[in-house]
Design an enzyme around this catalytic site. Structure first.
Site, PDB file in Angstrom:
ATOM      1  N   GLY A  39      49.056  22.421  32.181  1.00 52.60           N
ATOM      2  CA  GLY A  39      48.195  21.293  32.494  1.00 52.60           C
ATOM      3  C   GLY A  39      46.844  21.471  31.837  1.00 52.60           C
ATOM      4  N   ILE A  84      44.278  23.278  32.735  1.00 56.08           N
ATOM      5  CA  ILE A  84      43.843  24.675  32.649  1.00 56.08           C
ATOM      6  C   ILE A  84      44.596  25.386  31.533  1.00 56.08           C
ATOM      7  CG2 ILE A  84      43.806  26.891  33.841  1.00 56.08           C
ATOM      8  CD1 ILE A  84      43.262  25.413  36.431  1.00 56.08           C
ATOM      9  N   ARG A 113      48.924  30.576  42.043  1.00 56.43           N
ATOM     10  CA  ARG A 113      49.013  30.811  43.474  1.00 56.43           C
ATOM     11  C   ARG A 113      49.805  32.092  43.708  1.00 56.43           C
ATOM     12  NH1 ARG A 113      45.269  28.095  43.932  1.00 56.43           N
ATOM     13  NH2 ARG A 113      44.953  26.193  45.184  1.00 56.43           N
ATOM     14  N   GLU A 116      47.228  36.697  51.130  1.00 51.74           N
ATOM     15  CA  GLU A 116      45.846  36.507  50.709  1.00 51.74           C
ATOM     16  C   GLU A 116      45.013  36.040  51.901  1.00 51.74           C
ATOM     17  OE1 GLU A 116      43.540  33.478  47.742  1.00 51.74           O
ATOM     18  OE2 GLU A 116      45.299  34.491  46.878  1.00 51.74           O
ATOM     19  N   HIS A 143      40.383  35.993  44.216  1.00 50.36           N
ATOM     20  CA  HIS A 143      40.477  34.529  44.097  1.00 50.36           C
ATOM     21  C   HIS A 143      39.131  33.928  43.691  1.00 50.36           C
ATOM     22  CE1 HIS A 143      43.069  30.931  45.614  1.00 50.36           C
ATOM     23  NE2 HIS A 143      42.380  30.603  44.532  1.00 50.36           N
ATOM     24  N   ALA A 179      38.487  33.205  40.196  1.00 43.14           N
ATOM     25  CA  ALA A 179      38.558  32.657  38.837  1.00 43.14           C
ATOM     26  C   ALA A 179      37.926  31.277  38.742  1.00 43.14           C
ATOM     27  CB  ALA A 179      40.008  32.612  38.351  1.00 43.14           C
TER      28      ALA A 179
END
Length: 302
Positions: free
Chosen positions: A141, A143, A218, A246, A265, A267
């Site tokens: 996508g 990203i 994820r 997480e 987490h 980024a």
């Protein structure tokens, strides 16, 4: 404009910068203020499912707009007939930068040099080049395209994989053929029933010995037990910004696994978030007021 829009924001309040660009006449309401009976837009606080549940039970909402690219956490709470839009595009730059950083850090053995530095050891070694490496993007996508733009100048060959075939893009059915050929796999997938556990023992066993696995999608897309086995055997090295579970408990074996770099987490967390979110939200609300199609409407789970 023929309509006014009320926007329910999360609490603690987002910085004013996020909604400074909204069209004139838009009413902004916060969750620590009296809730309206209806709201055109609701921006649920990421990860706060109980708060989101209460709002969606008590307020008649037309559009739920996340500022996160992933929507797996909000999907089960969505009432029938409510339009869901994700924040794809807001986090492209920082996540792509994280991928570039992590890929170079693993390839150039930065963790090993940090360890040697802490021990006062002078430990030179011959390092591989990023140039000429083949990197598979699992998820193509916005990203994924941002990652591609940043890696290509290094001389990297990109192999993009997406759900639907199109020219120059592979599909998951091609993975058995592709995995033995690539030097790194970058996971950028959302969490859906189809992607949960996709990176399993079979997937990891097909990867080239010594290949790198980077997960910025994820955590549950990767089977943690299978990854621990592969790391322990030295078959792969990994950089993880997301994990399963997480947050990662302090006693979890992933912390001490060999060949793994873990970030909590972060980024997508960047100083430019509010600026990018403001531009996106202003455009999205403007589209709604003008009766134009909304961006990033979630279909088939993402």
């Amino acid at each position: 404009m023929g309509r006014k829009a009320s926007v329910v924001m999360l609490s603690p309040k987002l910085r004013e910068e996020v909604f400074a660009l909204l069209p004139e006449g838009v009413e902004v309401r916060h969750l620590d203020e009296p809730w309206p009976k209806t709201a055109d837009f609701f921006l649920p606080p990421f990860g706060q499912e109980e708060v989101a549940r209460q709002v969606l039970e008590r307020v008649e909402v037309k559009v739920v707009q996340t500022l996160s690219a992933g929507v797996d956490w909000i999907l089960p709470l969505l009432p029938p007939g409510v339009v869901l839009c994700d924040g794809s595009g807001i986090h492209d730059v920082p996540v792509a930068e994280w991928v570039g950083m992590s890929l170079l850090a693993l390839l150039k053995d930065l963790p090993g040099f940090f360890q040697a530095q802490g021990e006062g050891r002078w430990a030179p070694k011959v390092l591989p080049d990023l140039e000429g490496k083949r990197v598979l993007l699992l998820g193509y996508g916005s990203i994924g395209k941002a990652v591609e733009e940043r890696l290509k100048p290094f001389g990297v060959e990109i192999l993009p994989v997406a759900r639907h075939a199109r020219p120059g893009v592979y599909t998951p059915q091609d993975l058995p053929y592709l995995l033995p050929q690539v030097d790194a796999v970058v996971v950028l997938l959302p969490l859906t029933p189809e992607t949960r556990g996709l990176v399993d023992r079979e997937f990891l066993s097909r990867m080239k010995p010594g290949a790198l696995l980077l997960n910025a999608g994820r955590g549950p897309v990767v089977d943690t037990e299978a990854l621990l086995e592969a790391l322990g055997e030295g078959r792969v090295r990994a950089a993880l910004d997301v994990t399963d579970p997480e947050p990662l408990p302090p006693d979890h074996p992933l912390w001490r696994a060999p060949g793994v770099l873990i970030t909590p987490h972060v980024a997508g967390l960047s100083q430019g978030f509010h600026r990018r979110a403001a531009r996106f939200l202003a455009d999205q609300v403007g589209r709604y007021l003008r009766g134009e199609p909304l961006r990033n409407v979630v279909l088939e789970g993402y």
